[in-house]
Write an enzyme that holds these catalytic residues in place. Structure first.
Site, PDB file in Angstrom:
ATOM      1  N   ASP A   1       0.818  -1.210   0.000  1.00 47.55           N
ATOM      2  CA  ASP A   1       0.000   0.000   0.000  1.00 47.55           C
ATOM      3  C   ASP A   1       0.857   1.268   0.000  1.00 47.55           C
ATOM      4  OD1 ASP A   1      -2.311   1.453   0.028  1.00 47.55           O
ATOM      5  OD2 ASP A   1      -2.860   0.977   2.091  1.00 47.55           O
TER       6      ASP A   1
ATOM      7  N   HIS B   1       3.015   3.201  -8.865  1.00 45.78           N
ATOM      8  CA  HIS B   1       2.788   1.778  -9.153  1.00 45.78           C
ATOM      9  C   HIS B   1       4.012   1.169  -9.840  1.00 45.78           C
ATOM     10  CE1 HIS B   1      -1.185   2.127  -7.672  1.00 45.78           C
ATOM     11  NE2 HIS B   1      -1.658   2.846  -8.676  1.00 45.78           N
TER      12      HIS B   1
ATOM     13  N   LEU C   1      11.144 -19.846  -3.955  1.00 50.63           N
ATOM     14  CA  LEU C   1       9.987 -19.108  -3.443  1.00 50.63           C
ATOM     15  C   LEU C   1       8.770 -19.253  -4.364  1.00 50.63           C
ATOM     16  CD1 LEU C   1       8.894 -16.672  -1.536  1.00 50.63           C
ATOM     17  CD2 LEU C   1       9.574 -15.217  -3.448  1.00 50.63           C
TER      18      LEU C   1
HETATM   19  C1  FPP Z   1      -1.907   0.195  -3.356  1.00 48.22           C
HETATM   20  O1  FPP Z   1      -1.398   1.497  -3.360  1.00 48.22           O
HETATM   21  C2  FPP Z   1      -1.340  -0.538  -4.457  1.00 48.22           C
HETATM   22  C3  FPP Z   1      -2.040  -1.075  -5.508  1.00 48.22           C
HETATM   23  C4  FPP Z   1      -3.495  -0.965  -5.653  1.00 48.22           C
HETATM   24  C5  FPP Z   1      -1.329  -1.768  -6.589  1.00 48.22           C
HETATM   25  C6  FPP Z   1      -0.209  -2.672  -6.179  1.00 48.22           C
HETATM   26  C7  FPP Z   1       0.575  -2.900  -7.356  1.00 48.22           C
HETATM   27  C8  FPP Z   1       1.918  -2.934  -7.451  1.00 48.22           C
HETATM   28  C9  FPP Z   1       2.856  -2.857  -6.298  1.00 48.22           C
HETATM   29  C10 FPP Z   1       2.443  -3.013  -8.799  1.00 48.22           C
HETATM   30  C11 FPP Z   1       3.195  -4.213  -9.178  1.00 48.22           C
HETATM   31  C12 FPP Z   1       2.578  -5.501  -8.987  1.00 48.22           C
HETATM   32  C13 FPP Z   1       2.876  -6.561  -9.753  1.00 48.22           C
HETATM   33  C14 FPP Z   1       2.328  -7.873  -9.399  1.00 48.22           C
HETATM   34  C15 FPP Z   1       3.713  -6.470 -10.953  1.00 48.22           C
HETATM   35  P1  FPP Z   1      -2.425   2.690  -3.547  1.00 48.22           P
HETATM   36  O2  FPP Z   1      -2.480   3.039  -4.984  1.00 48.22           O
HETATM   37  O3  FPP Z   1      -3.729   2.333  -2.929  1.00 48.22           O
HETATM   38  O4  FPP Z   1      -1.722   3.827  -2.747  1.00 48.22           O
HETATM   39  P2  FPP Z   1      -2.459   5.021  -1.993  1.00 48.22           P
HETATM   40  O5  FPP Z   1      -3.209   4.386  -0.846  1.00 48.22           O
HETATM   41  O6  FPP Z   1      -1.310   5.853  -1.557  1.00 48.22           O
HETATM   42  O7  FPP Z   1      -3.354   5.692  -2.980  1.00 48.22           O
END
Ligand code: FPP
Length: 234
Positions: free
Chosen positions: A15, A32, A126
């Site tokens: 997150d 991201h 893993l």
């Molecule tokens: C939450 O941060 C994150 C996500 C919804 C996406 C997670 C994805 C990745 C880490 C990208 C890579 C993954 C793979 C499998 C290649 P948020 O956008 O909710 O952050 P915020 O709460 O600050 O808005």
């Protein structure tokens, strides 16, 4: 990290990508991409220190409520990662599996997922369980349907339904999560692996996921080592 107790299965709610980028005056999507780079680094590290399973929350069923631009960006990022960028992880013997519903993921995303699963299926290091279009309640509903249909077709009797059969019929047959990490200061589960987290230790950090590098991860392992796990005993 000598003499450290290494959890068998780690869960990570990745997150804070959006806030990481916004605070730098950059578009959320940059967060991201940076988060994906952090995940690549962590996968190698987790494999190196002997973690057997890692479940990472890449996209929840609820994340489809985000703007089309952000959803499209994430879907393309997944395709790019699974098609090219995860090559190094695979060459390190990491196996990729997925948890989640197929509907309404596009054919292109599903193909990238199936291809990398197939390509890495014989790897013995893993197991990286990528939770994509995942929701724990949907998983429990889908498991219930599978078991109900096994019962209906006389494959199993009522007495065969136990905790083990339930676990085996979740999206992947994985051991319990030992350590759950959530980055960015939020203190919620957000529909993540409710069944598998029953006895997990929780570790929360204010660090945003893109900045959650190996040294930060090791702090979570140290905290895990300070916990006294009793599993309901004394
Ligand atoms: C939450 O941060 C994150 C996500 C919804 C996406 C997670 C994805 C990745 C880490 C990208 C890579 C993954 C793979 C499998 C290649 P948020 O956008 O909710 O952050 P915020 O709460 O600050 O808005």
């Amino acid at each position: 990290m000598n003499e450290m107790k290494i959890p068998t299965h780690v869960g990570i709610i990745m997150d804070g990508n959006g806030r990481w980028a916004t605070e730098k005056g950059r578009p959320r999507t940059d967060g991201h991409r940076e988060g994906a780079n952090t995940l690549k680094e962590l996968a190698i590290h987790m494999n190196d220190i002997g973690i057997k399973y890692a479940s990472v929350y890449a996209f929840s069923t609820e994340n489809f409520k985000r703007s089309k631009t952000e959803v499209d960006f994430l879907m393309n990022l997944f395709i790019e990662m699974f098609t090219n960028e995860f090559e190094f992880i695979l060459s390190n013997n990491v196996r990729i599996v997925f948890s989640g519903r197929e509907e309404p993921l596009s054919k292109k995303v599903l193909k990238a997922m199936r291809d990398i699963e197939e390509k890495s299926k014989d790897n013995t290091g893993l197991v990286l369980n990528v939770c994509l279009n995942y929701g724990s309640r949907s998983e429990i509903v889908d498991m219930t349907k599978k078991i109900a249909s096994m019962y209906k077709s006389d494959e199993i009797s009522l007495d065969d339904i136990d905790e083990e059969l339930v676990r085996q019929n979740l999206y992947n047959d994985l051991p319990d999560v030992d350590l759950l990490i959530r980055t960015s200061g939020e203190l919620r589960l957000s529909n993540f692996m409710l069944y598998q987290l029953s006895y997990a230790e929780f570790y929360f950090t204010r660090t945003y996921f893109p900045d959650f590098h190996n040294d930060e991860f090791d702090k979570a392992i140290e905290a895990f080592n300070d916990r006294n796990r009793r599993f309901g005993g004394v």
